[in-house]
Design an enzyme around this catalytic site. Structure first.
Site, PDB file in Angstrom:
ATOM      1  N   CYS A  80       0.845  -1.211   0.000  1.00 32.60           N
ATOM      2  CA  CYS A  80       0.000   0.000   0.000  1.00 32.60           C
ATOM      3  C   CYS A  80       0.874   1.254   0.000  1.00 32.60           C
ATOM      4  O   CYS A  80       1.508   1.579   1.013  1.00 32.60           O
ATOM      5  CB  CYS A  80      -0.911  -0.033   1.227  1.00 32.60           C
ATOM      6  SG  CYS A  80      -1.817   1.498   1.524  1.00 32.60           S
ATOM      7  N   CYS A  83      -0.048   3.998   2.520  1.00 32.76           N
ATOM      8  CA  CYS A  83       0.349   3.600   3.872  1.00 32.76           C
ATOM      9  C   CYS A  83       1.774   4.039   4.163  1.00 32.76           C
ATOM     10  O   CYS A  83       2.106   4.417   5.298  1.00 32.76           O
ATOM     11  CB  CYS A  83       0.231   2.092   4.042  1.00 32.76           C
ATOM     12  SG  CYS A  83      -1.443   1.430   3.874  1.00 32.76           S
TER      13      CYS A  83
END
Length: 327
Positions: A80, A83
């Site tokens: 991700c 993230c």
């Protein structure tokens, strides 16, 4: 922060009020039990403020710890990209806030069950757990200013509603040393007995008793935030007790100029979680009234602001709208 299956946004219903009181009582019991057994609560190092959590350790590292300090959960994954932008910011802020919250990082790929239990549709997703109660904070790579504002609200709710003032941080402490240190005794506050009496009255359905118990606290300590919130909620519940919702809403629709009908309907709106409807109804009523009637509606609206919370954006917006209606 909902800890009442908790929302910092302040939506209030009968179950939410009771859940908030129960969560606070459980947090206090857990802290007292930890102190009695000599577990947890010692000074921690900055490294202890950011932890990796998995399904096996979730109850200990998140649920139990949330009775001492708010736990912010960062759901992330290696693949991700957002993230990778958000996680370092949260880690830095966890250290900067110096024990006001703990950051728990959960890899969703390795902990699918936790991801499902929190109902996460996409990552990054950030939640908090306070006194065992979970609440969503935000999803996606939010800006640092928004994150700070959210965290400030979280620590304020945790302190004012649940008495969670955070952990002591010692830069010289060894990471993990707090697990082996004895907790200090948690002294009972001067109004704990009265506040507990109010909780017990609410649990028993004795709204009048709860109102009186909160008033007893405020007579000695007018600034007690927990008592103010509890009184506003208990009085609201007392007002709607025994009302026929269908009749109240019919009266409000049929008689837009009837102040009593509009005020009663606003109370029901708020208890049902329709916060903006409640505020809008009373602001419209303020615009249509004058003199003592207008003042009565204004005071009721301020009481509903107390129930929801001064920092809630809906309260902030309604205060501005009320000012425009008045002036």
């Amino acid at each position: 922060m909902q800890p009442r299956n908790m929302s910092m946004s302040g939506v209030v219903d009968l179950a939410a009020v009771k859940a908030a009181q129960e969560a606070k009582a459980k947090a206090e019991q857990a802290r007292a039990e930890a102190a009695r057994q000599g577990g947890g609560g010692g000074a921690v190092s900055p490294a202890d403020l950011v932890i990796d959590v998995d399904e096996a350790g979730f109850e200990r590292d998140v649920l139990q710890r949330s009775t001492e300090v708010p736990v912010v959960i960062d759901f992330w994954a290696e693949w991700c990209e957002p993230c990778k932008q958000l996680s370092p910011v949260l880690e830095r802020l966890a250290v900067e806030y110096n024990g006001r919250f703990v950051l728990a990082k959960i890899d969703v790929d390795a902990n699918q069950m936790l991801m499902q239990q929190f109902g996460i549709q996409g990552i990054p997703a950030v939640f908090a757990v306070v006194a065992g109660q979970a609440l969503p904070l935000f999803q996606g790579a939010a800006g640092e200013a928004q994150i700070r504002q959210t965290l400030d609200q979280l620590v304020q709710v945790a302190e004012q509603r649940f008495g969670l003032t955070g952990l002591a941080v010692d830069p010289e402490a060894d990471p993990g040393a707090a697990e082996q240190q004895q907790a200090p005794t948690v002294p009972a506050g001067p109004y704990d007995a009265l506040l507990e009496a109010a909780v017990q009255a609410l649990d028993a359905g004795d709204l009048g008793g709860a109102v009186q118990a909160y008033k007893n606290v405020l007579s000695d300590d007018p600034g007690n935030m927990e008592a103010k919130l509890g009184l506003a909620q208990a009085e609201l519940l007392q007002r709607v007790q025994g009302l026929d919702p269908a009749q109240v809403r019919k009266d409000a629709a049929d008689k837009p100029g009837d102040v009593r009908a509009q005020v009663a309907a606003a109370d029901l709106d708020l208890v049902g979680g329709h916060v903006e409807d409640a505020f809008g109804r009373l602001i419209d009523t303020v615009q249509r009234t004058a003199g003592e009637e207008r003042e009565g509606v204004r005071v009721r609206l301020l009481e509903l602001f107390e129930v929801v919370g001064a920092e809630d954006p809906r309260v902030v917006a309604a205060r501005r709208a009320l000012a425009r209606a008045l002036f």
